[in-house]
Design a protein around this motif. Structure first.
Motif, PDB file in Angstrom:
ATOM      1  N   TYR A  71       0.388  -1.200   0.117  1.00  0.00           N
ATOM      2  CA  TYR A  71       0.135   0.521   0.252  1.00  0.00           C
ATOM      3  C   TYR A  71       1.240   0.711   0.058  1.00  0.00           C
ATOM      4  CZ  TYR A  71       0.068   0.827   5.067  1.00  0.00           C
ATOM      5  OH  TYR A  71       0.466   0.469   6.510  1.00  0.00           O
ATOM      6  N   GLU A  90       1.715   1.843  -3.711  1.00  0.00           N
ATOM      7  CA  GLU A  90      -0.040   2.608  -4.282  1.00  0.00           C
ATOM      8  C   GLU A  90      -0.066   3.470  -3.841  1.00  0.00           C
ATOM      9  OE1 GLU A  90      -3.705   0.248  -4.519  1.00  0.00           O
ATOM     10  OE2 GLU A  90      -3.170   0.914  -2.368  1.00  0.00           O
ATOM     11  N   TYR A  91       0.050   3.998  -2.863  1.00  0.00           N
ATOM     12  CA  TYR A  91       0.011   5.442  -2.250  1.00  0.00           C
ATOM     13  C   TYR A  91       0.885   6.123  -3.349  1.00  0.00           C
ATOM     14  CZ  TYR A  91       1.135   9.936  -0.116  1.00  0.00           C
ATOM     15  OH  TYR A  91       1.365  10.817  -0.591  1.00  0.00           O
ATOM     16  N   ARG A 134      -0.663   6.591  -6.982  1.00  0.00           N
ATOM     17  CA  ARG A 134      -1.680   7.569  -7.393  1.00  0.00           C
ATOM     18  C   ARG A 134      -1.492   8.670  -7.054  1.00  0.00           C
ATOM     19  NH1 ARG A 134      -5.367   4.364  -3.136  1.00  0.00           N
ATOM     20  NH2 ARG A 134      -6.246   1.899  -5.174  1.00  0.00           N
ATOM     21  N   LEU A 160       1.641  -3.129  -9.437  1.00  0.00           N
ATOM     22  CA  LEU A 160      -0.051  -1.668 -10.083  1.00  0.00           C
ATOM     23  C   LEU A 160       0.294  -1.502 -11.591  1.00  0.00           C
ATOM     24  CD1 LEU A 160       1.925   0.004  -6.788  1.00  0.00           C
ATOM     25  CD2 LEU A 160      -0.394  -0.318  -7.109  1.00  0.00           C
TER      26      LEU A 160
END
Length: 148
Positions: free
Chosen positions: A41, A44-45, A48, A67
């Motif tokens: 995560y 992933e953050y 984004r 991803l």
């Protein structure tokens, strides 16, 4: 310049590393199946938030993408420059990656929260690579990043 200058301990240094890291290789990234773990995560953050994440998993030999990005098995196999290597490995497992990291010559290496290996950090610093230890890149990115 003293190699100790590459051991980033102060806020100004951390902020500079965060703000200049546009392309981040994540060593030890987990897959979507481990989405509850920081090693998934956090990258992933970052993705984004507009950071280019390059997955470098240690396990999952069958995985070809994480991803939506192609997976690399070694840092030296990644084409182009890397600003930062974000490390999700136990402190005692970092040494086996030092040669690969030094050969790739990223501007900086980031050991995630709870990860500290002073001997490895010193070797990287002597090779001209900045090192941040025992901090969460997601937390610091949220603090310093200029979004947009």
């Amino acid at each position: 310049m003293n190699f100790q200058d590459n051991l980033i301990e102060n806020e100004m240094g951390v902020e500079r590393v965060v703000k200049t890291s546009k392309r981040v290789a994540v060593l030890g990234i987990k897959t979507e199946q481990q989405s509850g773990q920081p090693a998934f995560y956090v990258p992933e953050y970052l993705a984004r938030a507009g950071v280019e994440v390059v997955p470098v998993p240690v396990y999952y030999p069958e995985v070809k993408q994480i991803l939506g990005k192609p997976v690399y098995r070694k840092l030296v196999d990644i084409p182009g420059e890397i600003d930062l290597v974000n490390v999700f490995r136990r402190p005692q497992d970092i040494d086996q990656h030092l040669e690969d990291i030094i050969a790739k010559k990223p501007k900086a290496v980031w050991f995630q929260s709870g990860i500290r290996n002073d001997a490895a950090a010193e070797k990287l610093a002597q090779a001209g690579i900045q090192v941040v230890q025992d901090r969460c890149l997601m937390v610091e990115h949220r603090r310093y990043a200029i979004l947009g």
